[in-house]
Scaffold this active site. Structure first.
Site, PDB file in Angstrom:
ATOM      1  N   GLY A  94       0.771  -1.239   0.000  1.00 18.39           N
ATOM      2  CA  GLY A  94       0.000   0.000   0.000  1.00 18.39           C
ATOM      3  C   GLY A  94       0.801   1.287   0.000  1.00 18.39           C
TER       4      GLY A  94
ATOM      5  N   ARG B 238     -15.885 -14.583 -10.018  1.00 14.21           N
ATOM      6  CA  ARG B 238     -15.479 -13.175  -9.898  1.00 14.21           C
ATOM      7  C   ARG B 238     -16.700 -12.291  -9.656  1.00 14.21           C
ATOM      8  NH1 ARG B 238     -10.083 -12.233 -11.289  1.00 14.21           N
ATOM      9  NH2 ARG B 238      -9.135 -13.910 -12.482  1.00 14.21           N
TER      10      ARG B 238
ATOM     11  N   MET C 142      -4.588  -6.404  -7.004  1.00 14.53           N
ATOM     12  CA  MET C 142      -4.101  -7.441  -7.910  1.00 14.53           C
ATOM     13  C   MET C 142      -5.178  -8.418  -8.374  1.00 14.53           C
ATOM     14  SD  MET C 142      -1.179  -6.252  -8.230  1.00 14.53           S
ATOM     15  CE  MET C 142      -0.275  -7.447  -9.197  1.00 14.53           C
TER      16      MET C 142
ATOM     17  N   LEU D  71     -10.773  -7.068 -12.427  1.00 11.30           N
ATOM     18  CA  LEU D  71     -12.200  -6.750 -12.250  1.00 11.30           C
ATOM     19  C   LEU D  71     -12.918  -6.961 -13.579  1.00 11.30           C
ATOM     20  CD1 LEU D  71     -11.629  -3.555 -10.112  1.00 11.30           C
ATOM     21  CD2 LEU D  71     -12.672  -5.684  -9.297  1.00 11.30           C
TER      22      LEU D  71
ATOM     23  N   HIS E 197      -0.436   1.922 -13.270  1.00  8.18           N
ATOM     24  CA  HIS E 197       0.288   0.799 -13.867  1.00  8.18           C
ATOM     25  C   HIS E 197       1.757   1.188 -14.026  1.00  8.18           C
ATOM     26  CE1 HIS E 197       0.846  -2.864 -16.116  1.00  8.18           C
ATOM     27  NE2 HIS E 197       1.492  -2.180 -17.034  1.00  8.18           N
TER      28      HIS E 197
ATOM     29  N   ASP F 267      -5.538  -2.488 -18.207  1.00 11.76           N
ATOM     30  CA  ASP F 267      -4.536  -1.457 -18.466  1.00 11.76           C
ATOM     31  C   ASP F 267      -4.845  -0.619 -19.713  1.00 11.76           C
ATOM     32  OD1 ASP F 267      -3.208  -2.297 -16.185  1.00 11.76           O
ATOM     33  OD2 ASP F 267      -2.035  -3.762 -17.281  1.00 11.76           O
TER      34      ASP F 267
ATOM     35  N   GLN G 173       8.042   7.673  -8.710  1.00 10.73           N
ATOM     36  CA  GLN G 173       7.242   8.512  -9.608  1.00 10.73           C
ATOM     37  C   GLN G 173       5.750   8.208  -9.459  1.00 10.73           C
ATOM     38  OE1 GLN G 173       8.668  11.067 -11.162  1.00 10.73           O
ATOM     39  NE2 GLN G 173      10.474  10.323 -10.047  1.00 10.73           N
ATOM     40  N   GLU G 174       5.415   6.938  -9.158  1.00 10.76           N
ATOM     41  CA  GLU G 174       4.011   6.581  -8.930  1.00 10.76           C
ATOM     42  C   GLU G 174       3.440   7.415  -7.796  1.00 10.76           C
ATOM     43  OE1 GLU G 174       3.027   2.358  -8.698  1.00 10.76           O
ATOM     44  OE2 GLU G 174       4.867   1.867  -9.751  1.00 10.76           O
TER      45      GLU G 174
HETATM   46  C1  GRF Z   1       2.812  -0.607  -7.873  1.00  7.45           C
HETATM   47  O1  GRF Z   1       4.020  -0.672  -8.587  1.00  7.45           O
HETATM   48  C2  GRF Z   1       1.652  -0.534  -8.815  1.00  7.45           C
HETATM   49  O2  GRF Z   1       1.896   0.217  -9.948  1.00  7.45           O
HETATM   50  C3  GRF Z   1       1.492  -1.990  -9.177  1.00  7.45           C
HETATM   51  O3  GRF Z   1       1.685  -2.676  -7.977  1.00  7.45           O
HETATM   52  C4  GRF Z   1       2.544  -1.915  -7.129  1.00  7.45           C
HETATM   53  C5  GRF Z   1       1.820  -1.687  -5.843  1.00  7.45           C
HETATM   54  O4  GRF Z   1       2.648  -1.107  -4.864  1.00  7.45           O
HETATM   55  N1  GRF Z   1       0.219  -2.232  -9.815  1.00  7.45           N
HETATM   56  P1  GRF Z   1       2.020  -0.523  -3.520  1.00  7.45           P
HETATM   57  O5  GRF Z   1       1.146  -1.622  -2.891  1.00  7.45           O
HETATM   58  O6  GRF Z   1       1.231   0.686  -3.862  1.00  7.45           O
HETATM   59  O7  GRF Z   1       3.206  -0.215  -2.655  1.00  7.45           O
END
Ligand code: GRF
Length: 197
Positions: free
Chosen positions: A16, A69, A94, A97, A113, A149, A177-178
């Site tokens: 997270g 699902r 993960m 959906l 992503h 995606d 960067q995320e």
């Molecule tokens: C991130 O790299 C996200 O882009 C990918 O899974 C990872 C999750 O990391 N889908 P976190 O749980 O937010 O630390």
């Protein structure tokens, strides 16, 4: 006076760290969103404890207890209903959906992503980027559609791929960067909702 905010749900499956970046962003009085609930398909996801420590409501439903699902997704929809989220942020969630869920929250689901979409959809992005000898990669925040995606891109951020990179070092550089990209994209999407309401 504090600014108008939409309620959002954040979906996680693991540590997270993107959720933490969203929590931090939402703590600013003038940020246009607040986290109503953090949801996980894994009751043991470490991120849930971090969310509770931040004073947030959490909910977990183990997908393994459902035989399809769609029945799992029905349970999520029922759990989210009282929180009435105007946006859902998939942040390291993960589970795939199906259209059943995506259509219920049409145009209201964001995903992050770890690649520069539309390149390298799906899993093992860093391994594939390195195998192809690319000199840059990055992350993308987009609206989720029934196709994995895909969907309108809100923002992306690029990083260089270095000669001695491993999947782990590249993932770590992109993750930084995320944590910038997701709050920026959420702000854009939330302001769009507020301006249209
Ligand atoms: C991130 O790299 C996200 O882009 C990918 O899974 C990872 C999750 O990391 N889908 P976190 O749980 O937010 O630390």
């Amino acid at each position: 006076m504090s600014a108008a905010k939409i309620d959002i749900a954040v979906f996680i499956s693991g540590r997270g760290s993107n959720m933490e970046a969203l929590i931090e962003a939402c703590s600013a009085p003038d940020f246009p969103a607040r986290i109503a609930v953090v949801f996980s398909n894994d009751p043991d996801a470490p991120g849930l404890e971090k969310a509770r420590a931040a004073g947030l409501q959490t909910a977990a439903i183990n997908h393994k207890n459902y035989d399809s699902r769609e029945t799992f997704e029905d349970a999520i929809i029922e759990t989210l209903a009282p929180f009435d989220p105007q946006l859902i942020c998939l942040a390291g969630f993960m589970r795939l959906l199906t259209p059943h869920f995506i259509n219920h929250y049409e145009n209201r689901i964001l995903n992050i992503h770890p690649s520069l979409l539309p390149d390298y959809k799906g899993l093992h992005t860093h391994e594939r980027v390195l195998a192809d000898g690319k000199d840059q990669s990055g992350c993308t925040v987009h609206y989720a559609t029934a196709k994995m995606d895909e969907g309108e891109i809100i923002t992306s951020r690029a990083v260089p791929v270095l000669a001695d990179d491993t999947p782990a070092t590249l993932a770590a550089r992109i993750l930084q960067q995320e944590h910038i990209a997701y709050p920026q994209a959420l702000k854009i999407a939330a302001e769009k909702i507020l301006h249209n309401s």
